[in-house]
Structures are given as structure tokens and as C-alpha cells.
Write a protein that holds these residues in place. Structure first.
Motif, short mmCIF file in Angstrom:
data_model
loop_
_atom_site.label_atom_id
_atom_site.label_comp_id
_atom_site.label_asym_id
_atom_site.label_seq_id
_atom_site.Cartn_x
_atom_site.Cartn_y
_atom_site.Cartn_z
N ASP A 24 -13.08 1.48 -9.38
CA ASP A 24 -12.15 1.87 -8.34
C ASP A 24 -12.29 3.36 -8.04
N GLU A 55 -10.17 5.65 -7.45
CA GLU A 55 -9.23 6.54 -8.14
C GLU A 55 -9.73 6.87 -9.55
N ASP A 63 -2.55 -0.59 2.73
CA ASP A 63 -1.98 -0.12 1.46
C ASP A 63 -3.02 0.64 0.64
N GLU A 64 -4.26 0.16 0.67
CA GLU A 64 -5.34 0.86 -0.01
C GLU A 64 -5.63 2.20 0.67
N LYS A 79 -3.45 4.06 2.13
CA LYS A 79 -2.38 4.97 1.71
C LYS A 79 -2.58 5.44 0.28
N ARG A 80 -3.06 4.55 -0.59
CA ARG A 80 -3.36 4.94 -1.97
C ARG A 80 -4.49 5.97 -1.99
N LEU A 81 -5.47 5.76 -1.13
CA LEU A 81 -6.57 6.72 -1.03
C LEU A 81 -6.06 8.09 -0.58
N LYS A 137 -3.16 9.40 -1.16
CA LYS A 137 -2.50 10.05 -2.30
C LYS A 137 -3.53 10.67 -3.25
N VAL A 138 -4.65 9.98 -3.45
CA VAL A 138 -5.72 10.52 -4.29
C VAL A 138 -6.33 11.75 -3.63
#
Length: 282
Positions: free
Chosen positions: A177, A179, A217-218, A220-222, A224-225
Motif C-alpha cells: 500500500d 501509505e 475514499d482512497e 482522500k486517504r492519499l 492525508k498521506v
């Protein structure tokens, strides 16, 4: 004669959906002045890594992709080049009937490390002979792209494969992944994110590169990273489609808009006139 000098001698081995060859110069204009370790968590065809390497800018780095067959291919080229070259001599079969026989064989061994060399050879074969050079799997993680009917396919550029293997010697390769891959990134390192793009509309939503896809959603997670790395003074660059969601998500960072054509499309008339964004924190 094989060029063993490495720098300035590598070309992409694969045609890859979402590849960056068209905007390489736009990306290159925006790289940080100096950086240490290079990270590319969505490796794909690795065209940007190659461009940086050819300009003598890569000393050490890490690439990753969730496509296990792609990562197996890169690992075999790095660690098992001689076995790969021996295995590839067995097949030179571009006709329709043999294509589907080989596809059945491949789907029987996909993901099986007992057949990593064979999988790597077939992976390159399908990249050259499948329709539009496309990689796509179904819900059972089986490769399902039909035959492309191409003529005069150059399967193996031996000089380039050899030089590609040299390039990978100082590159760590992961099937992880995004992250996880960048967790150890430090100040003055350089991370380039090239995720599956946010679709422009519902009909453009293509998630077949891996069986799990990459939804908003992925994205948005990206983000944040991306922001977390920026807070650590890591140099971060990202490319994505030009749309309201991405512009809003990254509005606190530097956003550049570039024009691009997309070549992996069944309709040639739809391969023009699109825009992408390049986001940086520096």
C-alpha cells in the motif's frame, strides 16, 4: 553490443495505462532542486523513474504497486534476468489461438511464486500482444484482455532489458500500500504519487488495474498521506485528473494544469483534449 554503462540508456519496458510519457517534461520541470531518496508508490510502467535515472538523478529509491504481477515482473528483471531470458526463448507465438492458450496457462499460475519466471515472461508477452496493451483483471483476479492482433511486435529489446535490470539494482521493490511504502520518508526525500485517477464522470470510472480499485475514499486517504509528508518537509509531487474534487482536495498546495492525450482508449477520437493536474508542496 549491450550497453552496461546504465545512465542514459533505459527506456520503458511496458506500455501502461496512465503512463506519464506524455507529461514527463512537465513533471521534470517541477522536480525539487535536490533530493535524497526517491519514492514512487504507484510505479506502473515506471516512466518517471526512468527519466530521472537517465538524467543521473536517482541513486537510491523505492517503487511499489498493488499489481502483484507487475511487481513480480520487476523483481524477476532485477534478480533473475538470465532465467527470464532463457524462458522467453520458448515462446514467439503472436497468433490468436496461441494467445488464448497462453492466457489460460497464465491464469492457472497467476500469483504462484513457484512460476515467477514464467509469469514474468507471459506478463511481458501480454503487454505486447493484448488489446491496447491493457492490463485488466476480473473479480477473480484473472487476466481477461482479448488478443490485440498486432503485427511486427518487438517483444524483447535485450539491450534495454539488461539496462533496465541495472537501473533496478539500487531500487527497492514492494507490493505494498502507498501509505506503507512512504512511512520512512524523511526531509529532503522526494515522493511522486501517480495514483489511479479520479474519474471525470461515472462512465470513465475504470478500476480494473487491480481487483480492488481506487475510489474517492482512497483519494482522500492519499491526500492525508500527502499532507503528512509535506508537514515533515518531504518533497511531494502528485498527478491526477483535472476535476473539481481534486482541485478542492489539494487547494492548499501548488496546482499546475497541463494538457494531455490518453492513448489507452478503445475509441481513438477520445484520446485527445484532456487536462491533468500536477500538485507540489514546494
Amino acid at each position: 553490443m549491450i550497453n552496461i554503462n546504465g545512465y542514459g540508456s533505459v527506456k520503458p519496458l511496458l506500455k501502461w495505462a496512465g503512463g506519464k510519457r506524455q507529461i514527463i517534461n512537465e513533471l521534470y520541470k517541477r522536480i525539487p532542486e535536490k533530493f535524497n531518496y526517491y519514492y514512487e508508490p504507484f510505479a506502473g510502467g515506471a516512466s518517471f523513474l526512468i527519466h530521472l535515472y537517465n538524467n543521473n538523478l536517482i541513486k537510491y529509491g523505492a517503487i511499489s504497486d498493488l499489481n502483484g504481477e507487475l511487481i513480480n515482473f520487476y523483481n524477476v528483471i532485477k534478480y533473475n534476468l538470465n532465467e527470464f531470458l532463457e524462458e522467453e526463448k520458448k515462446d514467439n507465438l503472436p497468433n490468436n489461438i496461441e494467445y488464448y492458450n497462453l492466457r489460460d496457462e497464465y491464469n492457472d499460475i497467476i500469483g504462484d511464486n513457484n512460476y515467477k519466471i514464467r509469469r514474468a515472461v507471459l506478463f511481458l508477452y501480454f503487454n505486447k500482444h493484448a488489446y491496447n496493451g491493457l492490463w485488466r483483471v476480473n473479480s477473480n483476479n484473472k487476466f481477461n484482455v482479448p488478443f490485440g492482433k498486432y503485427k511486427n511486435v518487438n517483444m524483447f529489446d535485450y539491450n534495454n532489458i539488461y539496462n533496465f535490470s541495472i537501473m533496478l539494482k539500487n531500487i527497492n521493490i514492494f507490493n505494498s500500500d502507498f501509505e506503507t511504502v512512504v512511512k520512512e520518508a524523511k526531509e529532503n526525500d522526494f515522493v511522486y504519487f501517480d495514483p489511479p485517477y479520479q474519474p471525470l464522470n461515472k462512465t470513465s470510472y475504470f478500476t480494473g488495474y487491480t481487483k480492488n480499485g481506487f475510489d474517492y475514499d482512497e483519494q482522500k486517504r492519499l491526500f492525508k498521506v500527502f499532507k503528512g509528508l509535506a508537514d515533515k518537509n518531504v518533497n511531494v509531487m502528485l498527478s491526477n485528473s483535472y476535476n473539481e474534487k481534486m482541485l478542492e482536495l489539494y487547494n492548499e498546495f501548488n496546482i499546475n494544469i497541463v494538457n494531455v492525450n490518453r492513448f489507452i482508449n478503445s475509441d481513438a477520437s477520445k484520446r485527445t483534449g484532456l487536462k491533468e493536474i500536477i500538485v507540489t508542496n514546494y
